[in-house]
Design a protein around this motif. Sequence first.
Motif, PDB file in Angstrom:
ATOM      1  N   HIS A  24       2.744  -3.238   1.954  1.00  0.00           N
ATOM      2  CA  HIS A  24       1.566  -2.933   2.762  1.00  0.00           C
ATOM      3  C   HIS A  24       1.209  -4.141   3.622  1.00  0.00           C
ATOM      4  O   HIS A  24       1.181  -5.278   3.125  1.00  0.00           O
ATOM      5  CB  HIS A  24       0.380  -2.568   1.862  1.00  0.00           C
ATOM      6  CG  HIS A  24       0.686  -1.516   0.852  1.00  0.00           C
ATOM      7  ND1 HIS A  24       0.914  -0.192   1.201  1.00  0.00           N
ATOM      8  CD2 HIS A  24       0.834  -1.576  -0.502  1.00  0.00           C
ATOM      9  CE1 HIS A  24       1.166   0.505   0.101  1.00  0.00           C
ATOM     10  NE2 HIS A  24       1.137  -0.305  -0.935  1.00  0.00           N
ATOM     11  N   TYR A  25       0.917  -3.897   4.904  1.00  0.00           N
ATOM     12  CA  TYR A  25       0.621  -4.959   5.850  1.00  0.00           C
ATOM     13  C   TYR A  25      -0.682  -4.644   6.590  1.00  0.00           C
ATOM     14  O   TYR A  25      -0.903  -3.501   7.004  1.00  0.00           O
ATOM     15  CB  TYR A  25       1.712  -5.083   6.913  1.00  0.00           C
ATOM     16  CG  TYR A  25       3.110  -5.346   6.405  1.00  0.00           C
ATOM     17  CD1 TYR A  25       3.642  -6.632   6.416  1.00  0.00           C
ATOM     18  CD2 TYR A  25       3.903  -4.305   5.933  1.00  0.00           C
ATOM     19  CE1 TYR A  25       4.932  -6.873   5.973  1.00  0.00           C
ATOM     20  CE2 TYR A  25       5.197  -4.544   5.480  1.00  0.00           C
ATOM     21  CZ  TYR A  25       5.702  -5.822   5.502  1.00  0.00           C
ATOM     22  OH  TYR A  25       6.978  -6.060   5.056  1.00  0.00           O
ATOM     23  N   ALA A  26      -1.508  -5.657   6.792  1.00  0.00           N
ATOM     24  CA  ALA A  26      -2.660  -5.548   7.679  1.00  0.00           C
ATOM     25  C   ALA A  26      -2.725  -6.830   8.495  1.00  0.00           C
ATOM     26  O   ALA A  26      -2.464  -7.924   7.966  1.00  0.00           O
ATOM     27  CB  ALA A  26      -3.952  -5.359   6.889  1.00  0.00           C
ATOM     28  N   GLN A  64      -1.368 -10.105   6.676  1.00  0.00           N
ATOM     29  CA  GLN A  64      -1.605 -10.194   5.242  1.00  0.00           C
ATOM     30  C   GLN A  64      -0.869  -9.025   4.609  1.00  0.00           C
ATOM     31  O   GLN A  64      -1.000  -7.895   5.076  1.00  0.00           O
ATOM     32  CB  GLN A  64      -3.100 -10.118   4.961  1.00  0.00           C
ATOM     33  CG  GLN A  64      -3.498 -10.346   3.524  1.00  0.00           C
ATOM     34  CD  GLN A  64      -4.971 -10.709   3.429  1.00  0.00           C
ATOM     35  OE1 GLN A  64      -5.330 -11.858   3.652  1.00  0.00           O
ATOM     36  NE2 GLN A  64      -5.811  -9.736   3.120  1.00  0.00           N
ATOM     37  N   ALA A  65      -0.080  -9.282   3.560  1.00  0.00           N
ATOM     38  CA  ALA A  65       0.787  -8.243   3.001  1.00  0.00           C
ATOM     39  C   ALA A  65       0.722  -8.261   1.483  1.00  0.00           C
ATOM     40  O   ALA A  65       0.467  -9.300   0.863  1.00  0.00           O
ATOM     41  CB  ALA A  65       2.234  -8.432   3.468  1.00  0.00           C
ATOM     42  N   CYS A  66       1.003  -7.098   0.886  1.00  0.00           N
ATOM     43  CA  CYS A  66       1.004  -7.009  -0.575  1.00  0.00           C
ATOM     44  C   CYS A  66       1.799  -5.792  -1.006  1.00  0.00           C
ATOM     45  O   CYS A  66       2.136  -4.921  -0.203  1.00  0.00           O
ATOM     46  CB  CYS A  66      -0.422  -6.918  -1.127  1.00  0.00           C
ATOM     47  SG  CYS A  66      -1.298  -5.404  -0.699  1.00  0.00           S
ATOM     48  N   GLY A  67       2.090  -5.723  -2.298  1.00  0.00           N
ATOM     49  CA  GLY A  67       2.677  -4.544  -2.904  1.00  0.00           C
ATOM     50  C   GLY A  67       1.597  -3.616  -3.417  1.00  0.00           C
ATOM     51  O   GLY A  67       0.406  -3.820  -3.181  1.00  0.00           O
ATOM     52  N   ASP A  68       1.999  -2.593  -4.154  1.00  0.00           N
ATOM     53  CA  ASP A  68       1.042  -1.606  -4.629  1.00  0.00           C
ATOM     54  C   ASP A  68      -0.024  -2.199  -5.540  1.00  0.00           C
ATOM     55  O   ASP A  68      -1.168  -1.749  -5.542  1.00  0.00           O
ATOM     56  CB  ASP A  68       1.771  -0.479  -5.381  1.00  0.00           C
ATOM     57  CG  ASP A  68       2.212   0.646  -4.456  1.00  0.00           C
ATOM     58  OD1 ASP A  68       1.762   0.671  -3.292  1.00  0.00           O
ATOM     59  OD2 ASP A  68       2.998   1.503  -4.903  1.00  0.00           O
ATOM     60  N   ILE A 252      -0.190  -1.000   8.218  1.00  0.00           N
ATOM     61  CA  ILE A 252       0.936  -0.095   8.025  1.00  0.00           C
ATOM     62  C   ILE A 252       1.489  -0.280   6.620  1.00  0.00           C
ATOM     63  O   ILE A 252       1.262  -1.305   5.979  1.00  0.00           O
ATOM     64  CB  ILE A 252       2.072  -0.311   9.051  1.00  0.00           C
ATOM     65  CG1 ILE A 252       2.581  -1.770   8.986  1.00  0.00           C
ATOM     66  CG2 ILE A 252       1.653   0.072  10.457  1.00  0.00           C
ATOM     67  CD1 ILE A 252       3.810  -2.041   9.843  1.00  0.00           C
ATOM     68  N   THR A 253       2.226   0.718   6.171  1.00  0.00           N
ATOM     69  CA  THR A 253       2.982   0.622   4.928  1.00  0.00           C
ATOM     70  C   THR A 253       4.444   0.900   5.227  1.00  0.00           C
ATOM     71  O   THR A 253       4.768   1.877   5.910  1.00  0.00           O
ATOM     72  CB  THR A 253       2.462   1.629   3.884  1.00  0.00           C
ATOM     73  OG1 THR A 253       1.145   1.227   3.482  1.00  0.00           O
ATOM     74  CG2 THR A 253       3.369   1.676   2.657  1.00  0.00           C
TER      75      THR A 253
END
Length: 262
Positions: A24-26, A64-68, A252-253
Amino acid sequence: MPQSFTPPFTSSGRSALVQAPPWHYAGWLVNVAFEFDAALGAALVPAELGTATGKGCVHFADWQACGDDGRELLDPVYAQYRETIVVLEIAARPGGGDARFYCPLIYVDQDISLLRGWLQGWPKKIGQTWLTRSMPLIHPAAAPLSTGSQLGASLSVKERRLVDASVTLSGEKAGRLGFLAAPTIGAIGWPDLTQPGSVAVPRYLRADIIDRVESGWFGGSATLRFHDHPVEELALLGPVNATTASAGWMGITVRGALPLEG
């Protein structure tokens, strides 16, 4: 058995550089569309994909990005990075199809993002991106999204300046530019060290993107310059003319990658 998605391969998988998608990215993006001599695009666009139209876009992004599980957000050194993305429009294929973009060059300052990019076909290298942030304040240092606000962006690679851009906001809404507007193709390929001297044979694909959200894009005018560099090849496009620009936020994902149709 190792549980790692990428190296290093350990029994727990905890230290793997990249975890399995979805990712996941914002982020905050400053986008500058440009024109160039289409004939020069052959230096950066694979012939099997088509020909350059003479249009492109540079995206400067603060992500900024992360997993579930979102754990990166609690340790932001793993979540945050900046990058510069260059995409070139390629003409519609004979027999139909819409114009698409190809990404020949992209630069990032985070190793996690670099490997995630390679897995998706984004040809990332290490570079330093800086861009003006807009903040929700009416203040001289906030660069608010309003008429006359000025934004700057730059990219340096191996301590040499490669791109300079400036944007003056018009106060009007703008449409999507670059990879925000059309499917973008990347290339994935690895050399085989059991055959030293052989080169990688690229395979073309595009990211599988879902759950896209946007703040709306704020338009403006821009200046853009690509500098000569002893290694990087962006200046092969020759002089460029910035045509329009935008700024805003998006999320976006990425759940994987898709092969090209047909």
